[in-house]
Design a protein around this motif. Structure first.
Motif, PDB file in Angstrom:
ATOM      1  N   MET A   1       0.766  -4.448  -3.404  1.00 47.85           N
ATOM      2  CA  MET A   1       0.610  -3.862  -4.734  1.00 47.85           C
ATOM      3  C   MET A   1       1.399  -4.656  -5.776  1.00 47.85           C
ATOM      4  O   MET A   1       0.948  -4.842  -6.912  1.00 47.85           O
ATOM      5  CB  MET A   1       1.075  -2.405  -4.721  1.00 47.85           C
ATOM      6  CG  MET A   1       0.168  -1.479  -3.923  1.00 47.85           C
ATOM      7  SD  MET A   1      -1.496  -1.317  -4.604  1.00 47.85           S
ATOM      8  CE  MET A   1      -1.164  -0.280  -6.016  1.00 47.85           C
ATOM      9  N   TYR A   2       2.583  -5.138  -5.390  1.00 49.35           N
ATOM     10  CA  TYR A   2       3.393  -5.930  -6.319  1.00 49.35           C
ATOM     11  C   TYR A   2       2.829  -7.341  -6.484  1.00 49.35           C
ATOM     12  O   TYR A   2       2.734  -7.858  -7.598  1.00 49.35           O
ATOM     13  CB  TYR A   2       4.833  -6.012  -5.819  1.00 49.35           C
ATOM     14  CG  TYR A   2       5.732  -6.837  -6.719  1.00 49.35           C
ATOM     15  CD1 TYR A   2       6.265  -6.290  -7.886  1.00 49.35           C
ATOM     16  CD2 TYR A   2       6.042  -8.161  -6.407  1.00 49.35           C
ATOM     17  CE1 TYR A   2       7.074  -7.043  -8.723  1.00 49.35           C
ATOM     18  CE2 TYR A   2       6.847  -8.925  -7.236  1.00 49.35           C
ATOM     19  CZ  TYR A   2       7.365  -8.360  -8.390  1.00 49.35           C
ATOM     20  OH  TYR A   2       8.153  -9.126  -9.217  1.00 49.35           O
ATOM     21  N   ARG A   3       2.423  -7.936  -5.368  1.00 51.95           N
ATOM     22  CA  ARG A   3       1.983  -9.336  -5.383  1.00 51.95           C
ATOM     23  C   ARG A   3       0.711  -9.530  -6.201  1.00 51.95           C
ATOM     24  O   ARG A   3       0.574 -10.515  -6.939  1.00 51.95           O
ATOM     25  CB  ARG A   3       1.756  -9.809  -3.941  1.00 51.95           C
ATOM     26  CG  ARG A   3       1.135 -11.192  -3.792  1.00 51.95           C
ATOM     27  CD  ARG A   3       2.041 -12.272  -4.329  1.00 51.95           C
ATOM     28  NE  ARG A   3       1.452 -13.598  -4.159  1.00 51.95           N
ATOM     29  CZ  ARG A   3       0.528 -14.118  -4.958  1.00 51.95           C
ATOM     30  NH1 ARG A   3       0.081 -13.419  -6.007  1.00 51.95           N
ATOM     31  NH2 ARG A   3       0.049 -15.329  -4.723  1.00 51.95           N
ATOM     32  N   PHE A   4      -0.228  -8.617  -6.105  1.00 51.91           N
ATOM     33  CA  PHE A   4      -1.516  -8.821  -6.759  1.00 51.91           C
ATOM     34  C   PHE A   4      -1.729  -7.922  -7.977  1.00 51.91           C
ATOM     35  O   PHE A   4      -2.784  -7.964  -8.602  1.00 51.91           O
ATOM     36  CB  PHE A   4      -2.649  -8.595  -5.751  1.00 51.91           C
ATOM     37  CG  PHE A   4      -2.629  -9.582  -4.616  1.00 51.91           C
ATOM     38  CD1 PHE A   4      -3.082 -10.881  -4.801  1.00 51.91           C
ATOM     39  CD2 PHE A   4      -2.132  -9.229  -3.370  1.00 51.91           C
ATOM     40  CE1 PHE A   4      -3.062 -11.804  -3.762  1.00 51.91           C
ATOM     41  CE2 PHE A   4      -2.097 -10.145  -2.322  1.00 51.91           C
ATOM     42  CZ  PHE A   4      -2.556 -11.428  -2.522  1.00 51.91           C
ATOM     43  N   GLY A   5      -0.731  -7.097  -8.302  1.00 48.71           N
ATOM     44  CA  GLY A   5      -0.833  -6.297  -9.514  1.00 48.71           C
ATOM     45  C   GLY A   5      -0.642  -7.153 -10.758  1.00 48.71           C
ATOM     46  O   GLY A   5      -0.123  -8.268 -10.695  1.00 48.71           O
TER      47      GLY A   5
ATOM     48  N   PRO B   1       1.139  -8.274 -14.049  1.00 47.15           N
ATOM     49  CA  PRO B   1       2.406  -8.138 -14.781  1.00 47.15           C
ATOM     50  C   PRO B   1       2.126  -7.695 -16.226  1.00 47.15           C
ATOM     51  O   PRO B   1       1.029  -7.931 -16.737  1.00 47.15           O
ATOM     52  CB  PRO B   1       2.987  -9.555 -14.734  1.00 47.15           C
ATOM     53  CG  PRO B   1       2.233 -10.255 -13.636  1.00 47.15           C
ATOM     54  CD  PRO B   1       0.876  -9.642 -13.619  1.00 47.15           C
ATOM     55  N   PRO B   2       3.075  -7.083 -16.931  1.00 46.14           N
ATOM     56  CA  PRO B   2       4.448  -6.832 -16.465  1.00 46.14           C
ATOM     57  C   PRO B   2       4.589  -5.567 -15.617  1.00 46.14           C
ATOM     58  O   PRO B   2       5.640  -5.312 -15.067  1.00 46.14           O
ATOM     59  CB  PRO B   2       5.213  -6.672 -17.781  1.00 46.14           C
ATOM     60  CG  PRO B   2       4.200  -6.086 -18.722  1.00 46.14           C
ATOM     61  CD  PRO B   2       2.888  -6.712 -18.352  1.00 46.14           C
ATOM     62  N   ASP B   3       3.543  -4.757 -15.548  1.00 45.05           N
ATOM     63  CA  ASP B   3       3.598  -3.526 -14.755  1.00 45.05           C
ATOM     64  C   ASP B   3       2.488  -3.554 -13.711  1.00 45.05           C
ATOM     65  O   ASP B   3       1.358  -3.159 -13.968  1.00 45.05           O
ATOM     66  CB  ASP B   3       3.431  -2.302 -15.660  1.00 45.05           C
ATOM     67  CG  ASP B   3       3.583  -0.997 -14.889  1.00 45.05           C
ATOM     68  OD1 ASP B   3       3.847  -1.060 -13.675  1.00 45.05           O
ATOM     69  OD2 ASP B   3       3.436   0.082 -15.499  1.00 45.05           O
ATOM     70  N   PRO B   4       2.816  -4.040 -12.501  1.00 44.15           N
ATOM     71  CA  PRO B   4       1.777  -4.151 -11.462  1.00 44.15           C
ATOM     72  C   PRO B   4       1.300  -2.801 -10.922  1.00 44.15           C
ATOM     73  O   PRO B   4       0.346  -2.760 -10.152  1.00 44.15           O
ATOM     74  CB  PRO B   4       2.481  -4.947 -10.362  1.00 44.15           C
ATOM     75  CG  PRO B   4       3.935  -4.658 -10.553  1.00 44.15           C
ATOM     76  CD  PRO B   4       4.124  -4.487 -12.033  1.00 44.15           C
ATOM     77  N   TYR B   5       1.954  -1.710 -11.346  1.00 43.86           N
ATOM     78  CA  TYR B   5       1.584  -0.388 -10.844  1.00 43.86           C
ATOM     79  C   TYR B   5       0.931   0.475 -11.930  1.00 43.86           C
ATOM     80  O   TYR B   5       0.848   1.696 -11.793  1.00 43.86           O
ATOM     81  CB  TYR B   5       2.822   0.338 -10.305  1.00 43.86           C
ATOM     82  CG  TYR B   5       3.680  -0.533  -9.418  1.00 43.86           C
ATOM     83  CD1 TYR B   5       3.145  -1.165  -8.295  1.00 43.86           C
ATOM     84  CD2 TYR B   5       5.025  -0.744  -9.712  1.00 43.86           C
ATOM     85  CE1 TYR B   5       3.922  -1.988  -7.483  1.00 43.86           C
ATOM     86  CE2 TYR B   5       5.809  -1.557  -8.908  1.00 43.86           C
ATOM     87  CZ  TYR B   5       5.257  -2.181  -7.799  1.00 43.86           C
ATOM     88  OH  TYR B   5       6.030  -2.988  -7.004  1.00 43.86           O
TER      89      TYR B   5
ATOM     90  N   THR C   1      -3.346  -3.106  -7.970  1.00 46.09           N
ATOM     91  CA  THR C   1      -4.125  -3.822  -6.959  1.00 46.09           C
ATOM     92  C   THR C   1      -5.178  -2.937  -6.308  1.00 46.09           C
ATOM     93  O   THR C   1      -6.252  -3.435  -5.915  1.00 46.09           O
ATOM     94  CB  THR C   1      -3.177  -4.366  -5.874  1.00 46.09           C
ATOM     95  OG1 THR C   1      -2.132  -5.114  -6.487  1.00 46.09           O
ATOM     96  CG2 THR C   1      -3.918  -5.266  -4.894  1.00 46.09           C
ATOM     97  N   ALA C   2      -4.901  -1.636  -6.177  1.00 46.69           N
ATOM     98  CA  ALA C   2      -5.876  -0.737  -5.549  1.00 46.69           C
ATOM     99  C   ALA C   2      -7.182  -0.739  -6.317  1.00 46.69           C
ATOM    100  O   ALA C   2      -8.271  -0.742  -5.729  1.00 46.69           O
ATOM    101  CB  ALA C   2      -5.303   0.679  -5.464  1.00 46.69           C
ATOM    102  N   LEU C   3      -7.086  -0.732  -7.650  1.00 49.71           N
ATOM    103  CA  LEU C   3      -8.291  -0.777  -8.477  1.00 49.71           C
ATOM    104  C   LEU C   3      -9.021  -2.106  -8.282  1.00 49.71           C
ATOM    105  O   LEU C   3     -10.250  -2.132  -8.125  1.00 49.71           O
ATOM    106  CB  LEU C   3      -7.917  -0.590  -9.945  1.00 49.71           C
ATOM    107  CG  LEU C   3      -9.034  -0.812 -10.965  1.00 49.71           C
ATOM    108  CD1 LEU C   3     -10.213   0.122 -10.704  1.00 49.71           C
ATOM    109  CD2 LEU C   3      -8.514  -0.631 -12.392  1.00 49.71           C
ATOM    110  N   LYS C   4      -8.286  -3.193  -8.281  1.00 50.56           N
ATOM    111  CA  LYS C   4      -8.908  -4.508  -8.119  1.00 50.56           C
ATOM    112  C   LYS C   4      -9.633  -4.613  -6.770  1.00 50.56           C
ATOM    113  O   LYS C   4     -10.744  -5.154  -6.693  1.00 50.56           O
ATOM    114  CB  LYS C   4      -7.848  -5.608  -8.228  1.00 50.56           C
ATOM    115  CG  LYS C   4      -7.176  -5.690  -9.591  1.00 50.56           C
ATOM    116  CD  LYS C   4      -6.095  -6.757  -9.606  1.00 50.56           C
ATOM    117  CE  LYS C   4      -5.390  -6.818 -10.958  1.00 50.56           C
ATOM    118  NZ  LYS C   4      -4.329  -7.852 -10.984  1.00 50.56           N
ATOM    119  N   PHE C   5      -8.998  -4.103  -5.722  1.00 57.93           N
ATOM    120  CA  PHE C   5      -9.606  -4.148  -4.402  1.00 57.93           C
ATOM    121  C   PHE C   5     -10.880  -3.311  -4.356  1.00 57.93           C
ATOM    122  O   PHE C   5     -11.909  -3.756  -3.822  1.00 57.93           O
ATOM    123  CB  PHE C   5      -8.613  -3.655  -3.353  1.00 57.93           C
ATOM    124  CG  PHE C   5      -9.122  -3.732  -1.950  1.00 57.93           C
ATOM    125  CD1 PHE C   5      -9.030  -4.904  -1.219  1.00 57.93           C
ATOM    126  CD2 PHE C   5      -9.705  -2.619  -1.344  1.00 57.93           C
ATOM    127  CE1 PHE C   5      -9.511  -4.975   0.082  1.00 57.93           C
ATOM    128  CE2 PHE C   5     -10.187  -2.678  -0.046  1.00 57.93           C
ATOM    129  CZ  PHE C   5     -10.084  -3.860   0.672  1.00 57.93           C
TER     130      PHE C   5
END
Length: 352
Positions: free
Chosen positions: A141-145, A147-151, A157-161
């Motif tokens: 979640m941090y790696r592919f979220g 920035p500046p707020d990957p969450y 990342t969940a949305l992107k996936f």
């Protein structure tokens, strides 16, 4: 789940009966992970009967059950297969655009993965795998979220996936954008809510005061760890963060400790029958409540759907906005309880 899903008005809901807008935690945010926690505890009993059965019998059973629950979820997404336009005319739904994921779909996938883990893997290994799932989910979640707020809602990342797997038309849009809080990637950490081994521990330790204390201490420890983790990986139900998993399990351990103390040790059992009625047909009552709610949207009276008509005439006519909304929800829940009560008295238990 029945109570919070069926307010009289979505615009007038008391805060404890609403999900956190994004980051944070309300009592309502404890409901779904607790449902998964309960499934896991029940599995610690039910899976024992498969230990002496052929492997194919076990696999066929859990895969069949998982598929049935998943497809019931899809059926609920499609039901009642029509909707009304502004003129009140029936229009058939485009079934290619129904929501693919959902509450029951997540339950089905979590049940499948957790069943395999609990059946084939030792308890210590299951705990280690669960910890690694939560850490891996944090990393991805941090790696592919973004920035500046990957969450964030828009950049997680969940949305992107999910957008890689599903067409946007097949995802939920309740947050104002295309995003599914029961998406595929965020189902991974939800498995840990199911494989929490409280049921196995209770069976081995017995319904005793030491068991209660161990559950309480474990629950408090998880709550403290989750609150610390919240500083770095916020507690967010929408993406089912790892801190949210630990926080919800922590509270569930405290709740089950309290129930063991009250019901098993103090022997105060009669008050619990109200909840037992729901527990004996949980999936059926949940599904039926959703189907009835959706039917009310297409059954019209005086130029509009029957739900607001009932809400306005039976509740809002003599209660304030918020009180009327919760009164409608409670009445709907009690109606479902009556159905469950009749089934229980007739010893009808509908299982998948």
């Amino acid at each position: 789940m029945v109570l919070v899903n069926n307010p009289g008005s979505w615009s007038n809901i008391y805060t404890p009966f609403k999900h956190a807008s994004w980051q944070g935690f309300t009592p309502t945010d404890l409901v779904f992970p607790t449902f998964l926690f309960v499934i896991g505890n029940a599995m610690s009993f039910s899976l024992r009967k498969y230990e002496e059965k052929p492997e194919m019998f076990f696999l066929r059973k859990i895969f069949t059950r998982s598929l049935l629950i998943f497809f019931i979820g899809l059926f609920m997404s499609a039901f009642p297969f029509v909707y009304r336009n502004e003129a009140g005319e029936f229009i058939f739904k485009d079934l290619t655009q129904i929501r693919i994921m959902g509450v029951l779909q997540r339950i089905a996938l979590c049940y499948l993965v957790a069943s395999l883990m609990l059946h084939y893997i030792k308890i210590q290994a299951t705990l280690l795998i669960s910890i690694n799932i939560l850490l891996f989910y944090w990393w991805i979640m941090y790696r592919f979220g973004t920035p500046p707020d990957p969450y964030s809602l828009e950049g997680n990342t969940a949305l992107k996936f999910d957008l890689l797997i599903f067409h946007p038309n097949n995802l939920w849009k309740g947050f104002g954008i295309t995003f599914d809080p029961e998406g595929l990637l965020s189902t991974l950490p939800a498995v840990v809510n199911v494989v929490a081994i409280a049921g196995i521990f209770i069976q081995r330790s017995g319904n005793t005061i030491p068991t209660v204390w161990k559950l309480v201490l474990s629950g408090l420890l998880l709550v403290i760890v989750a609150k610390f983790w919240d500083l770095y990986f916020p507690i967010i139900k929408g993406i089912w963060t790892s801190s949210y998993v630990l926080y919800s399990i922590g509270w569930d351990l405290l709740l089950i400790a309290a129930l063991i103390l009250i019901i098993e040790i103090w022997k105060l059992k009669k008050w619990g029958y109200f909840f037992v009625v729901f527990g004996r047909n949980p999936l059926f009552i949940f599904v039926l409540s959703g189907l009835i709610a959706m039917l009310m949207s297409v059954i019209w009276i005086d130029g509009g759907s029957i739900k607001p008509w009932i809400y306005n005439n039976a509740f809002l006519s003599w209660l304030t906005l918020y009180d009327a909304s919760i009164a409608f929800a409670v009445s709907f829940m009690l109606f479902m309880w009556i159905i469950g009560y009749i089934l229980d008295k007739k010893k009808i238990y509908i299982k998948v």
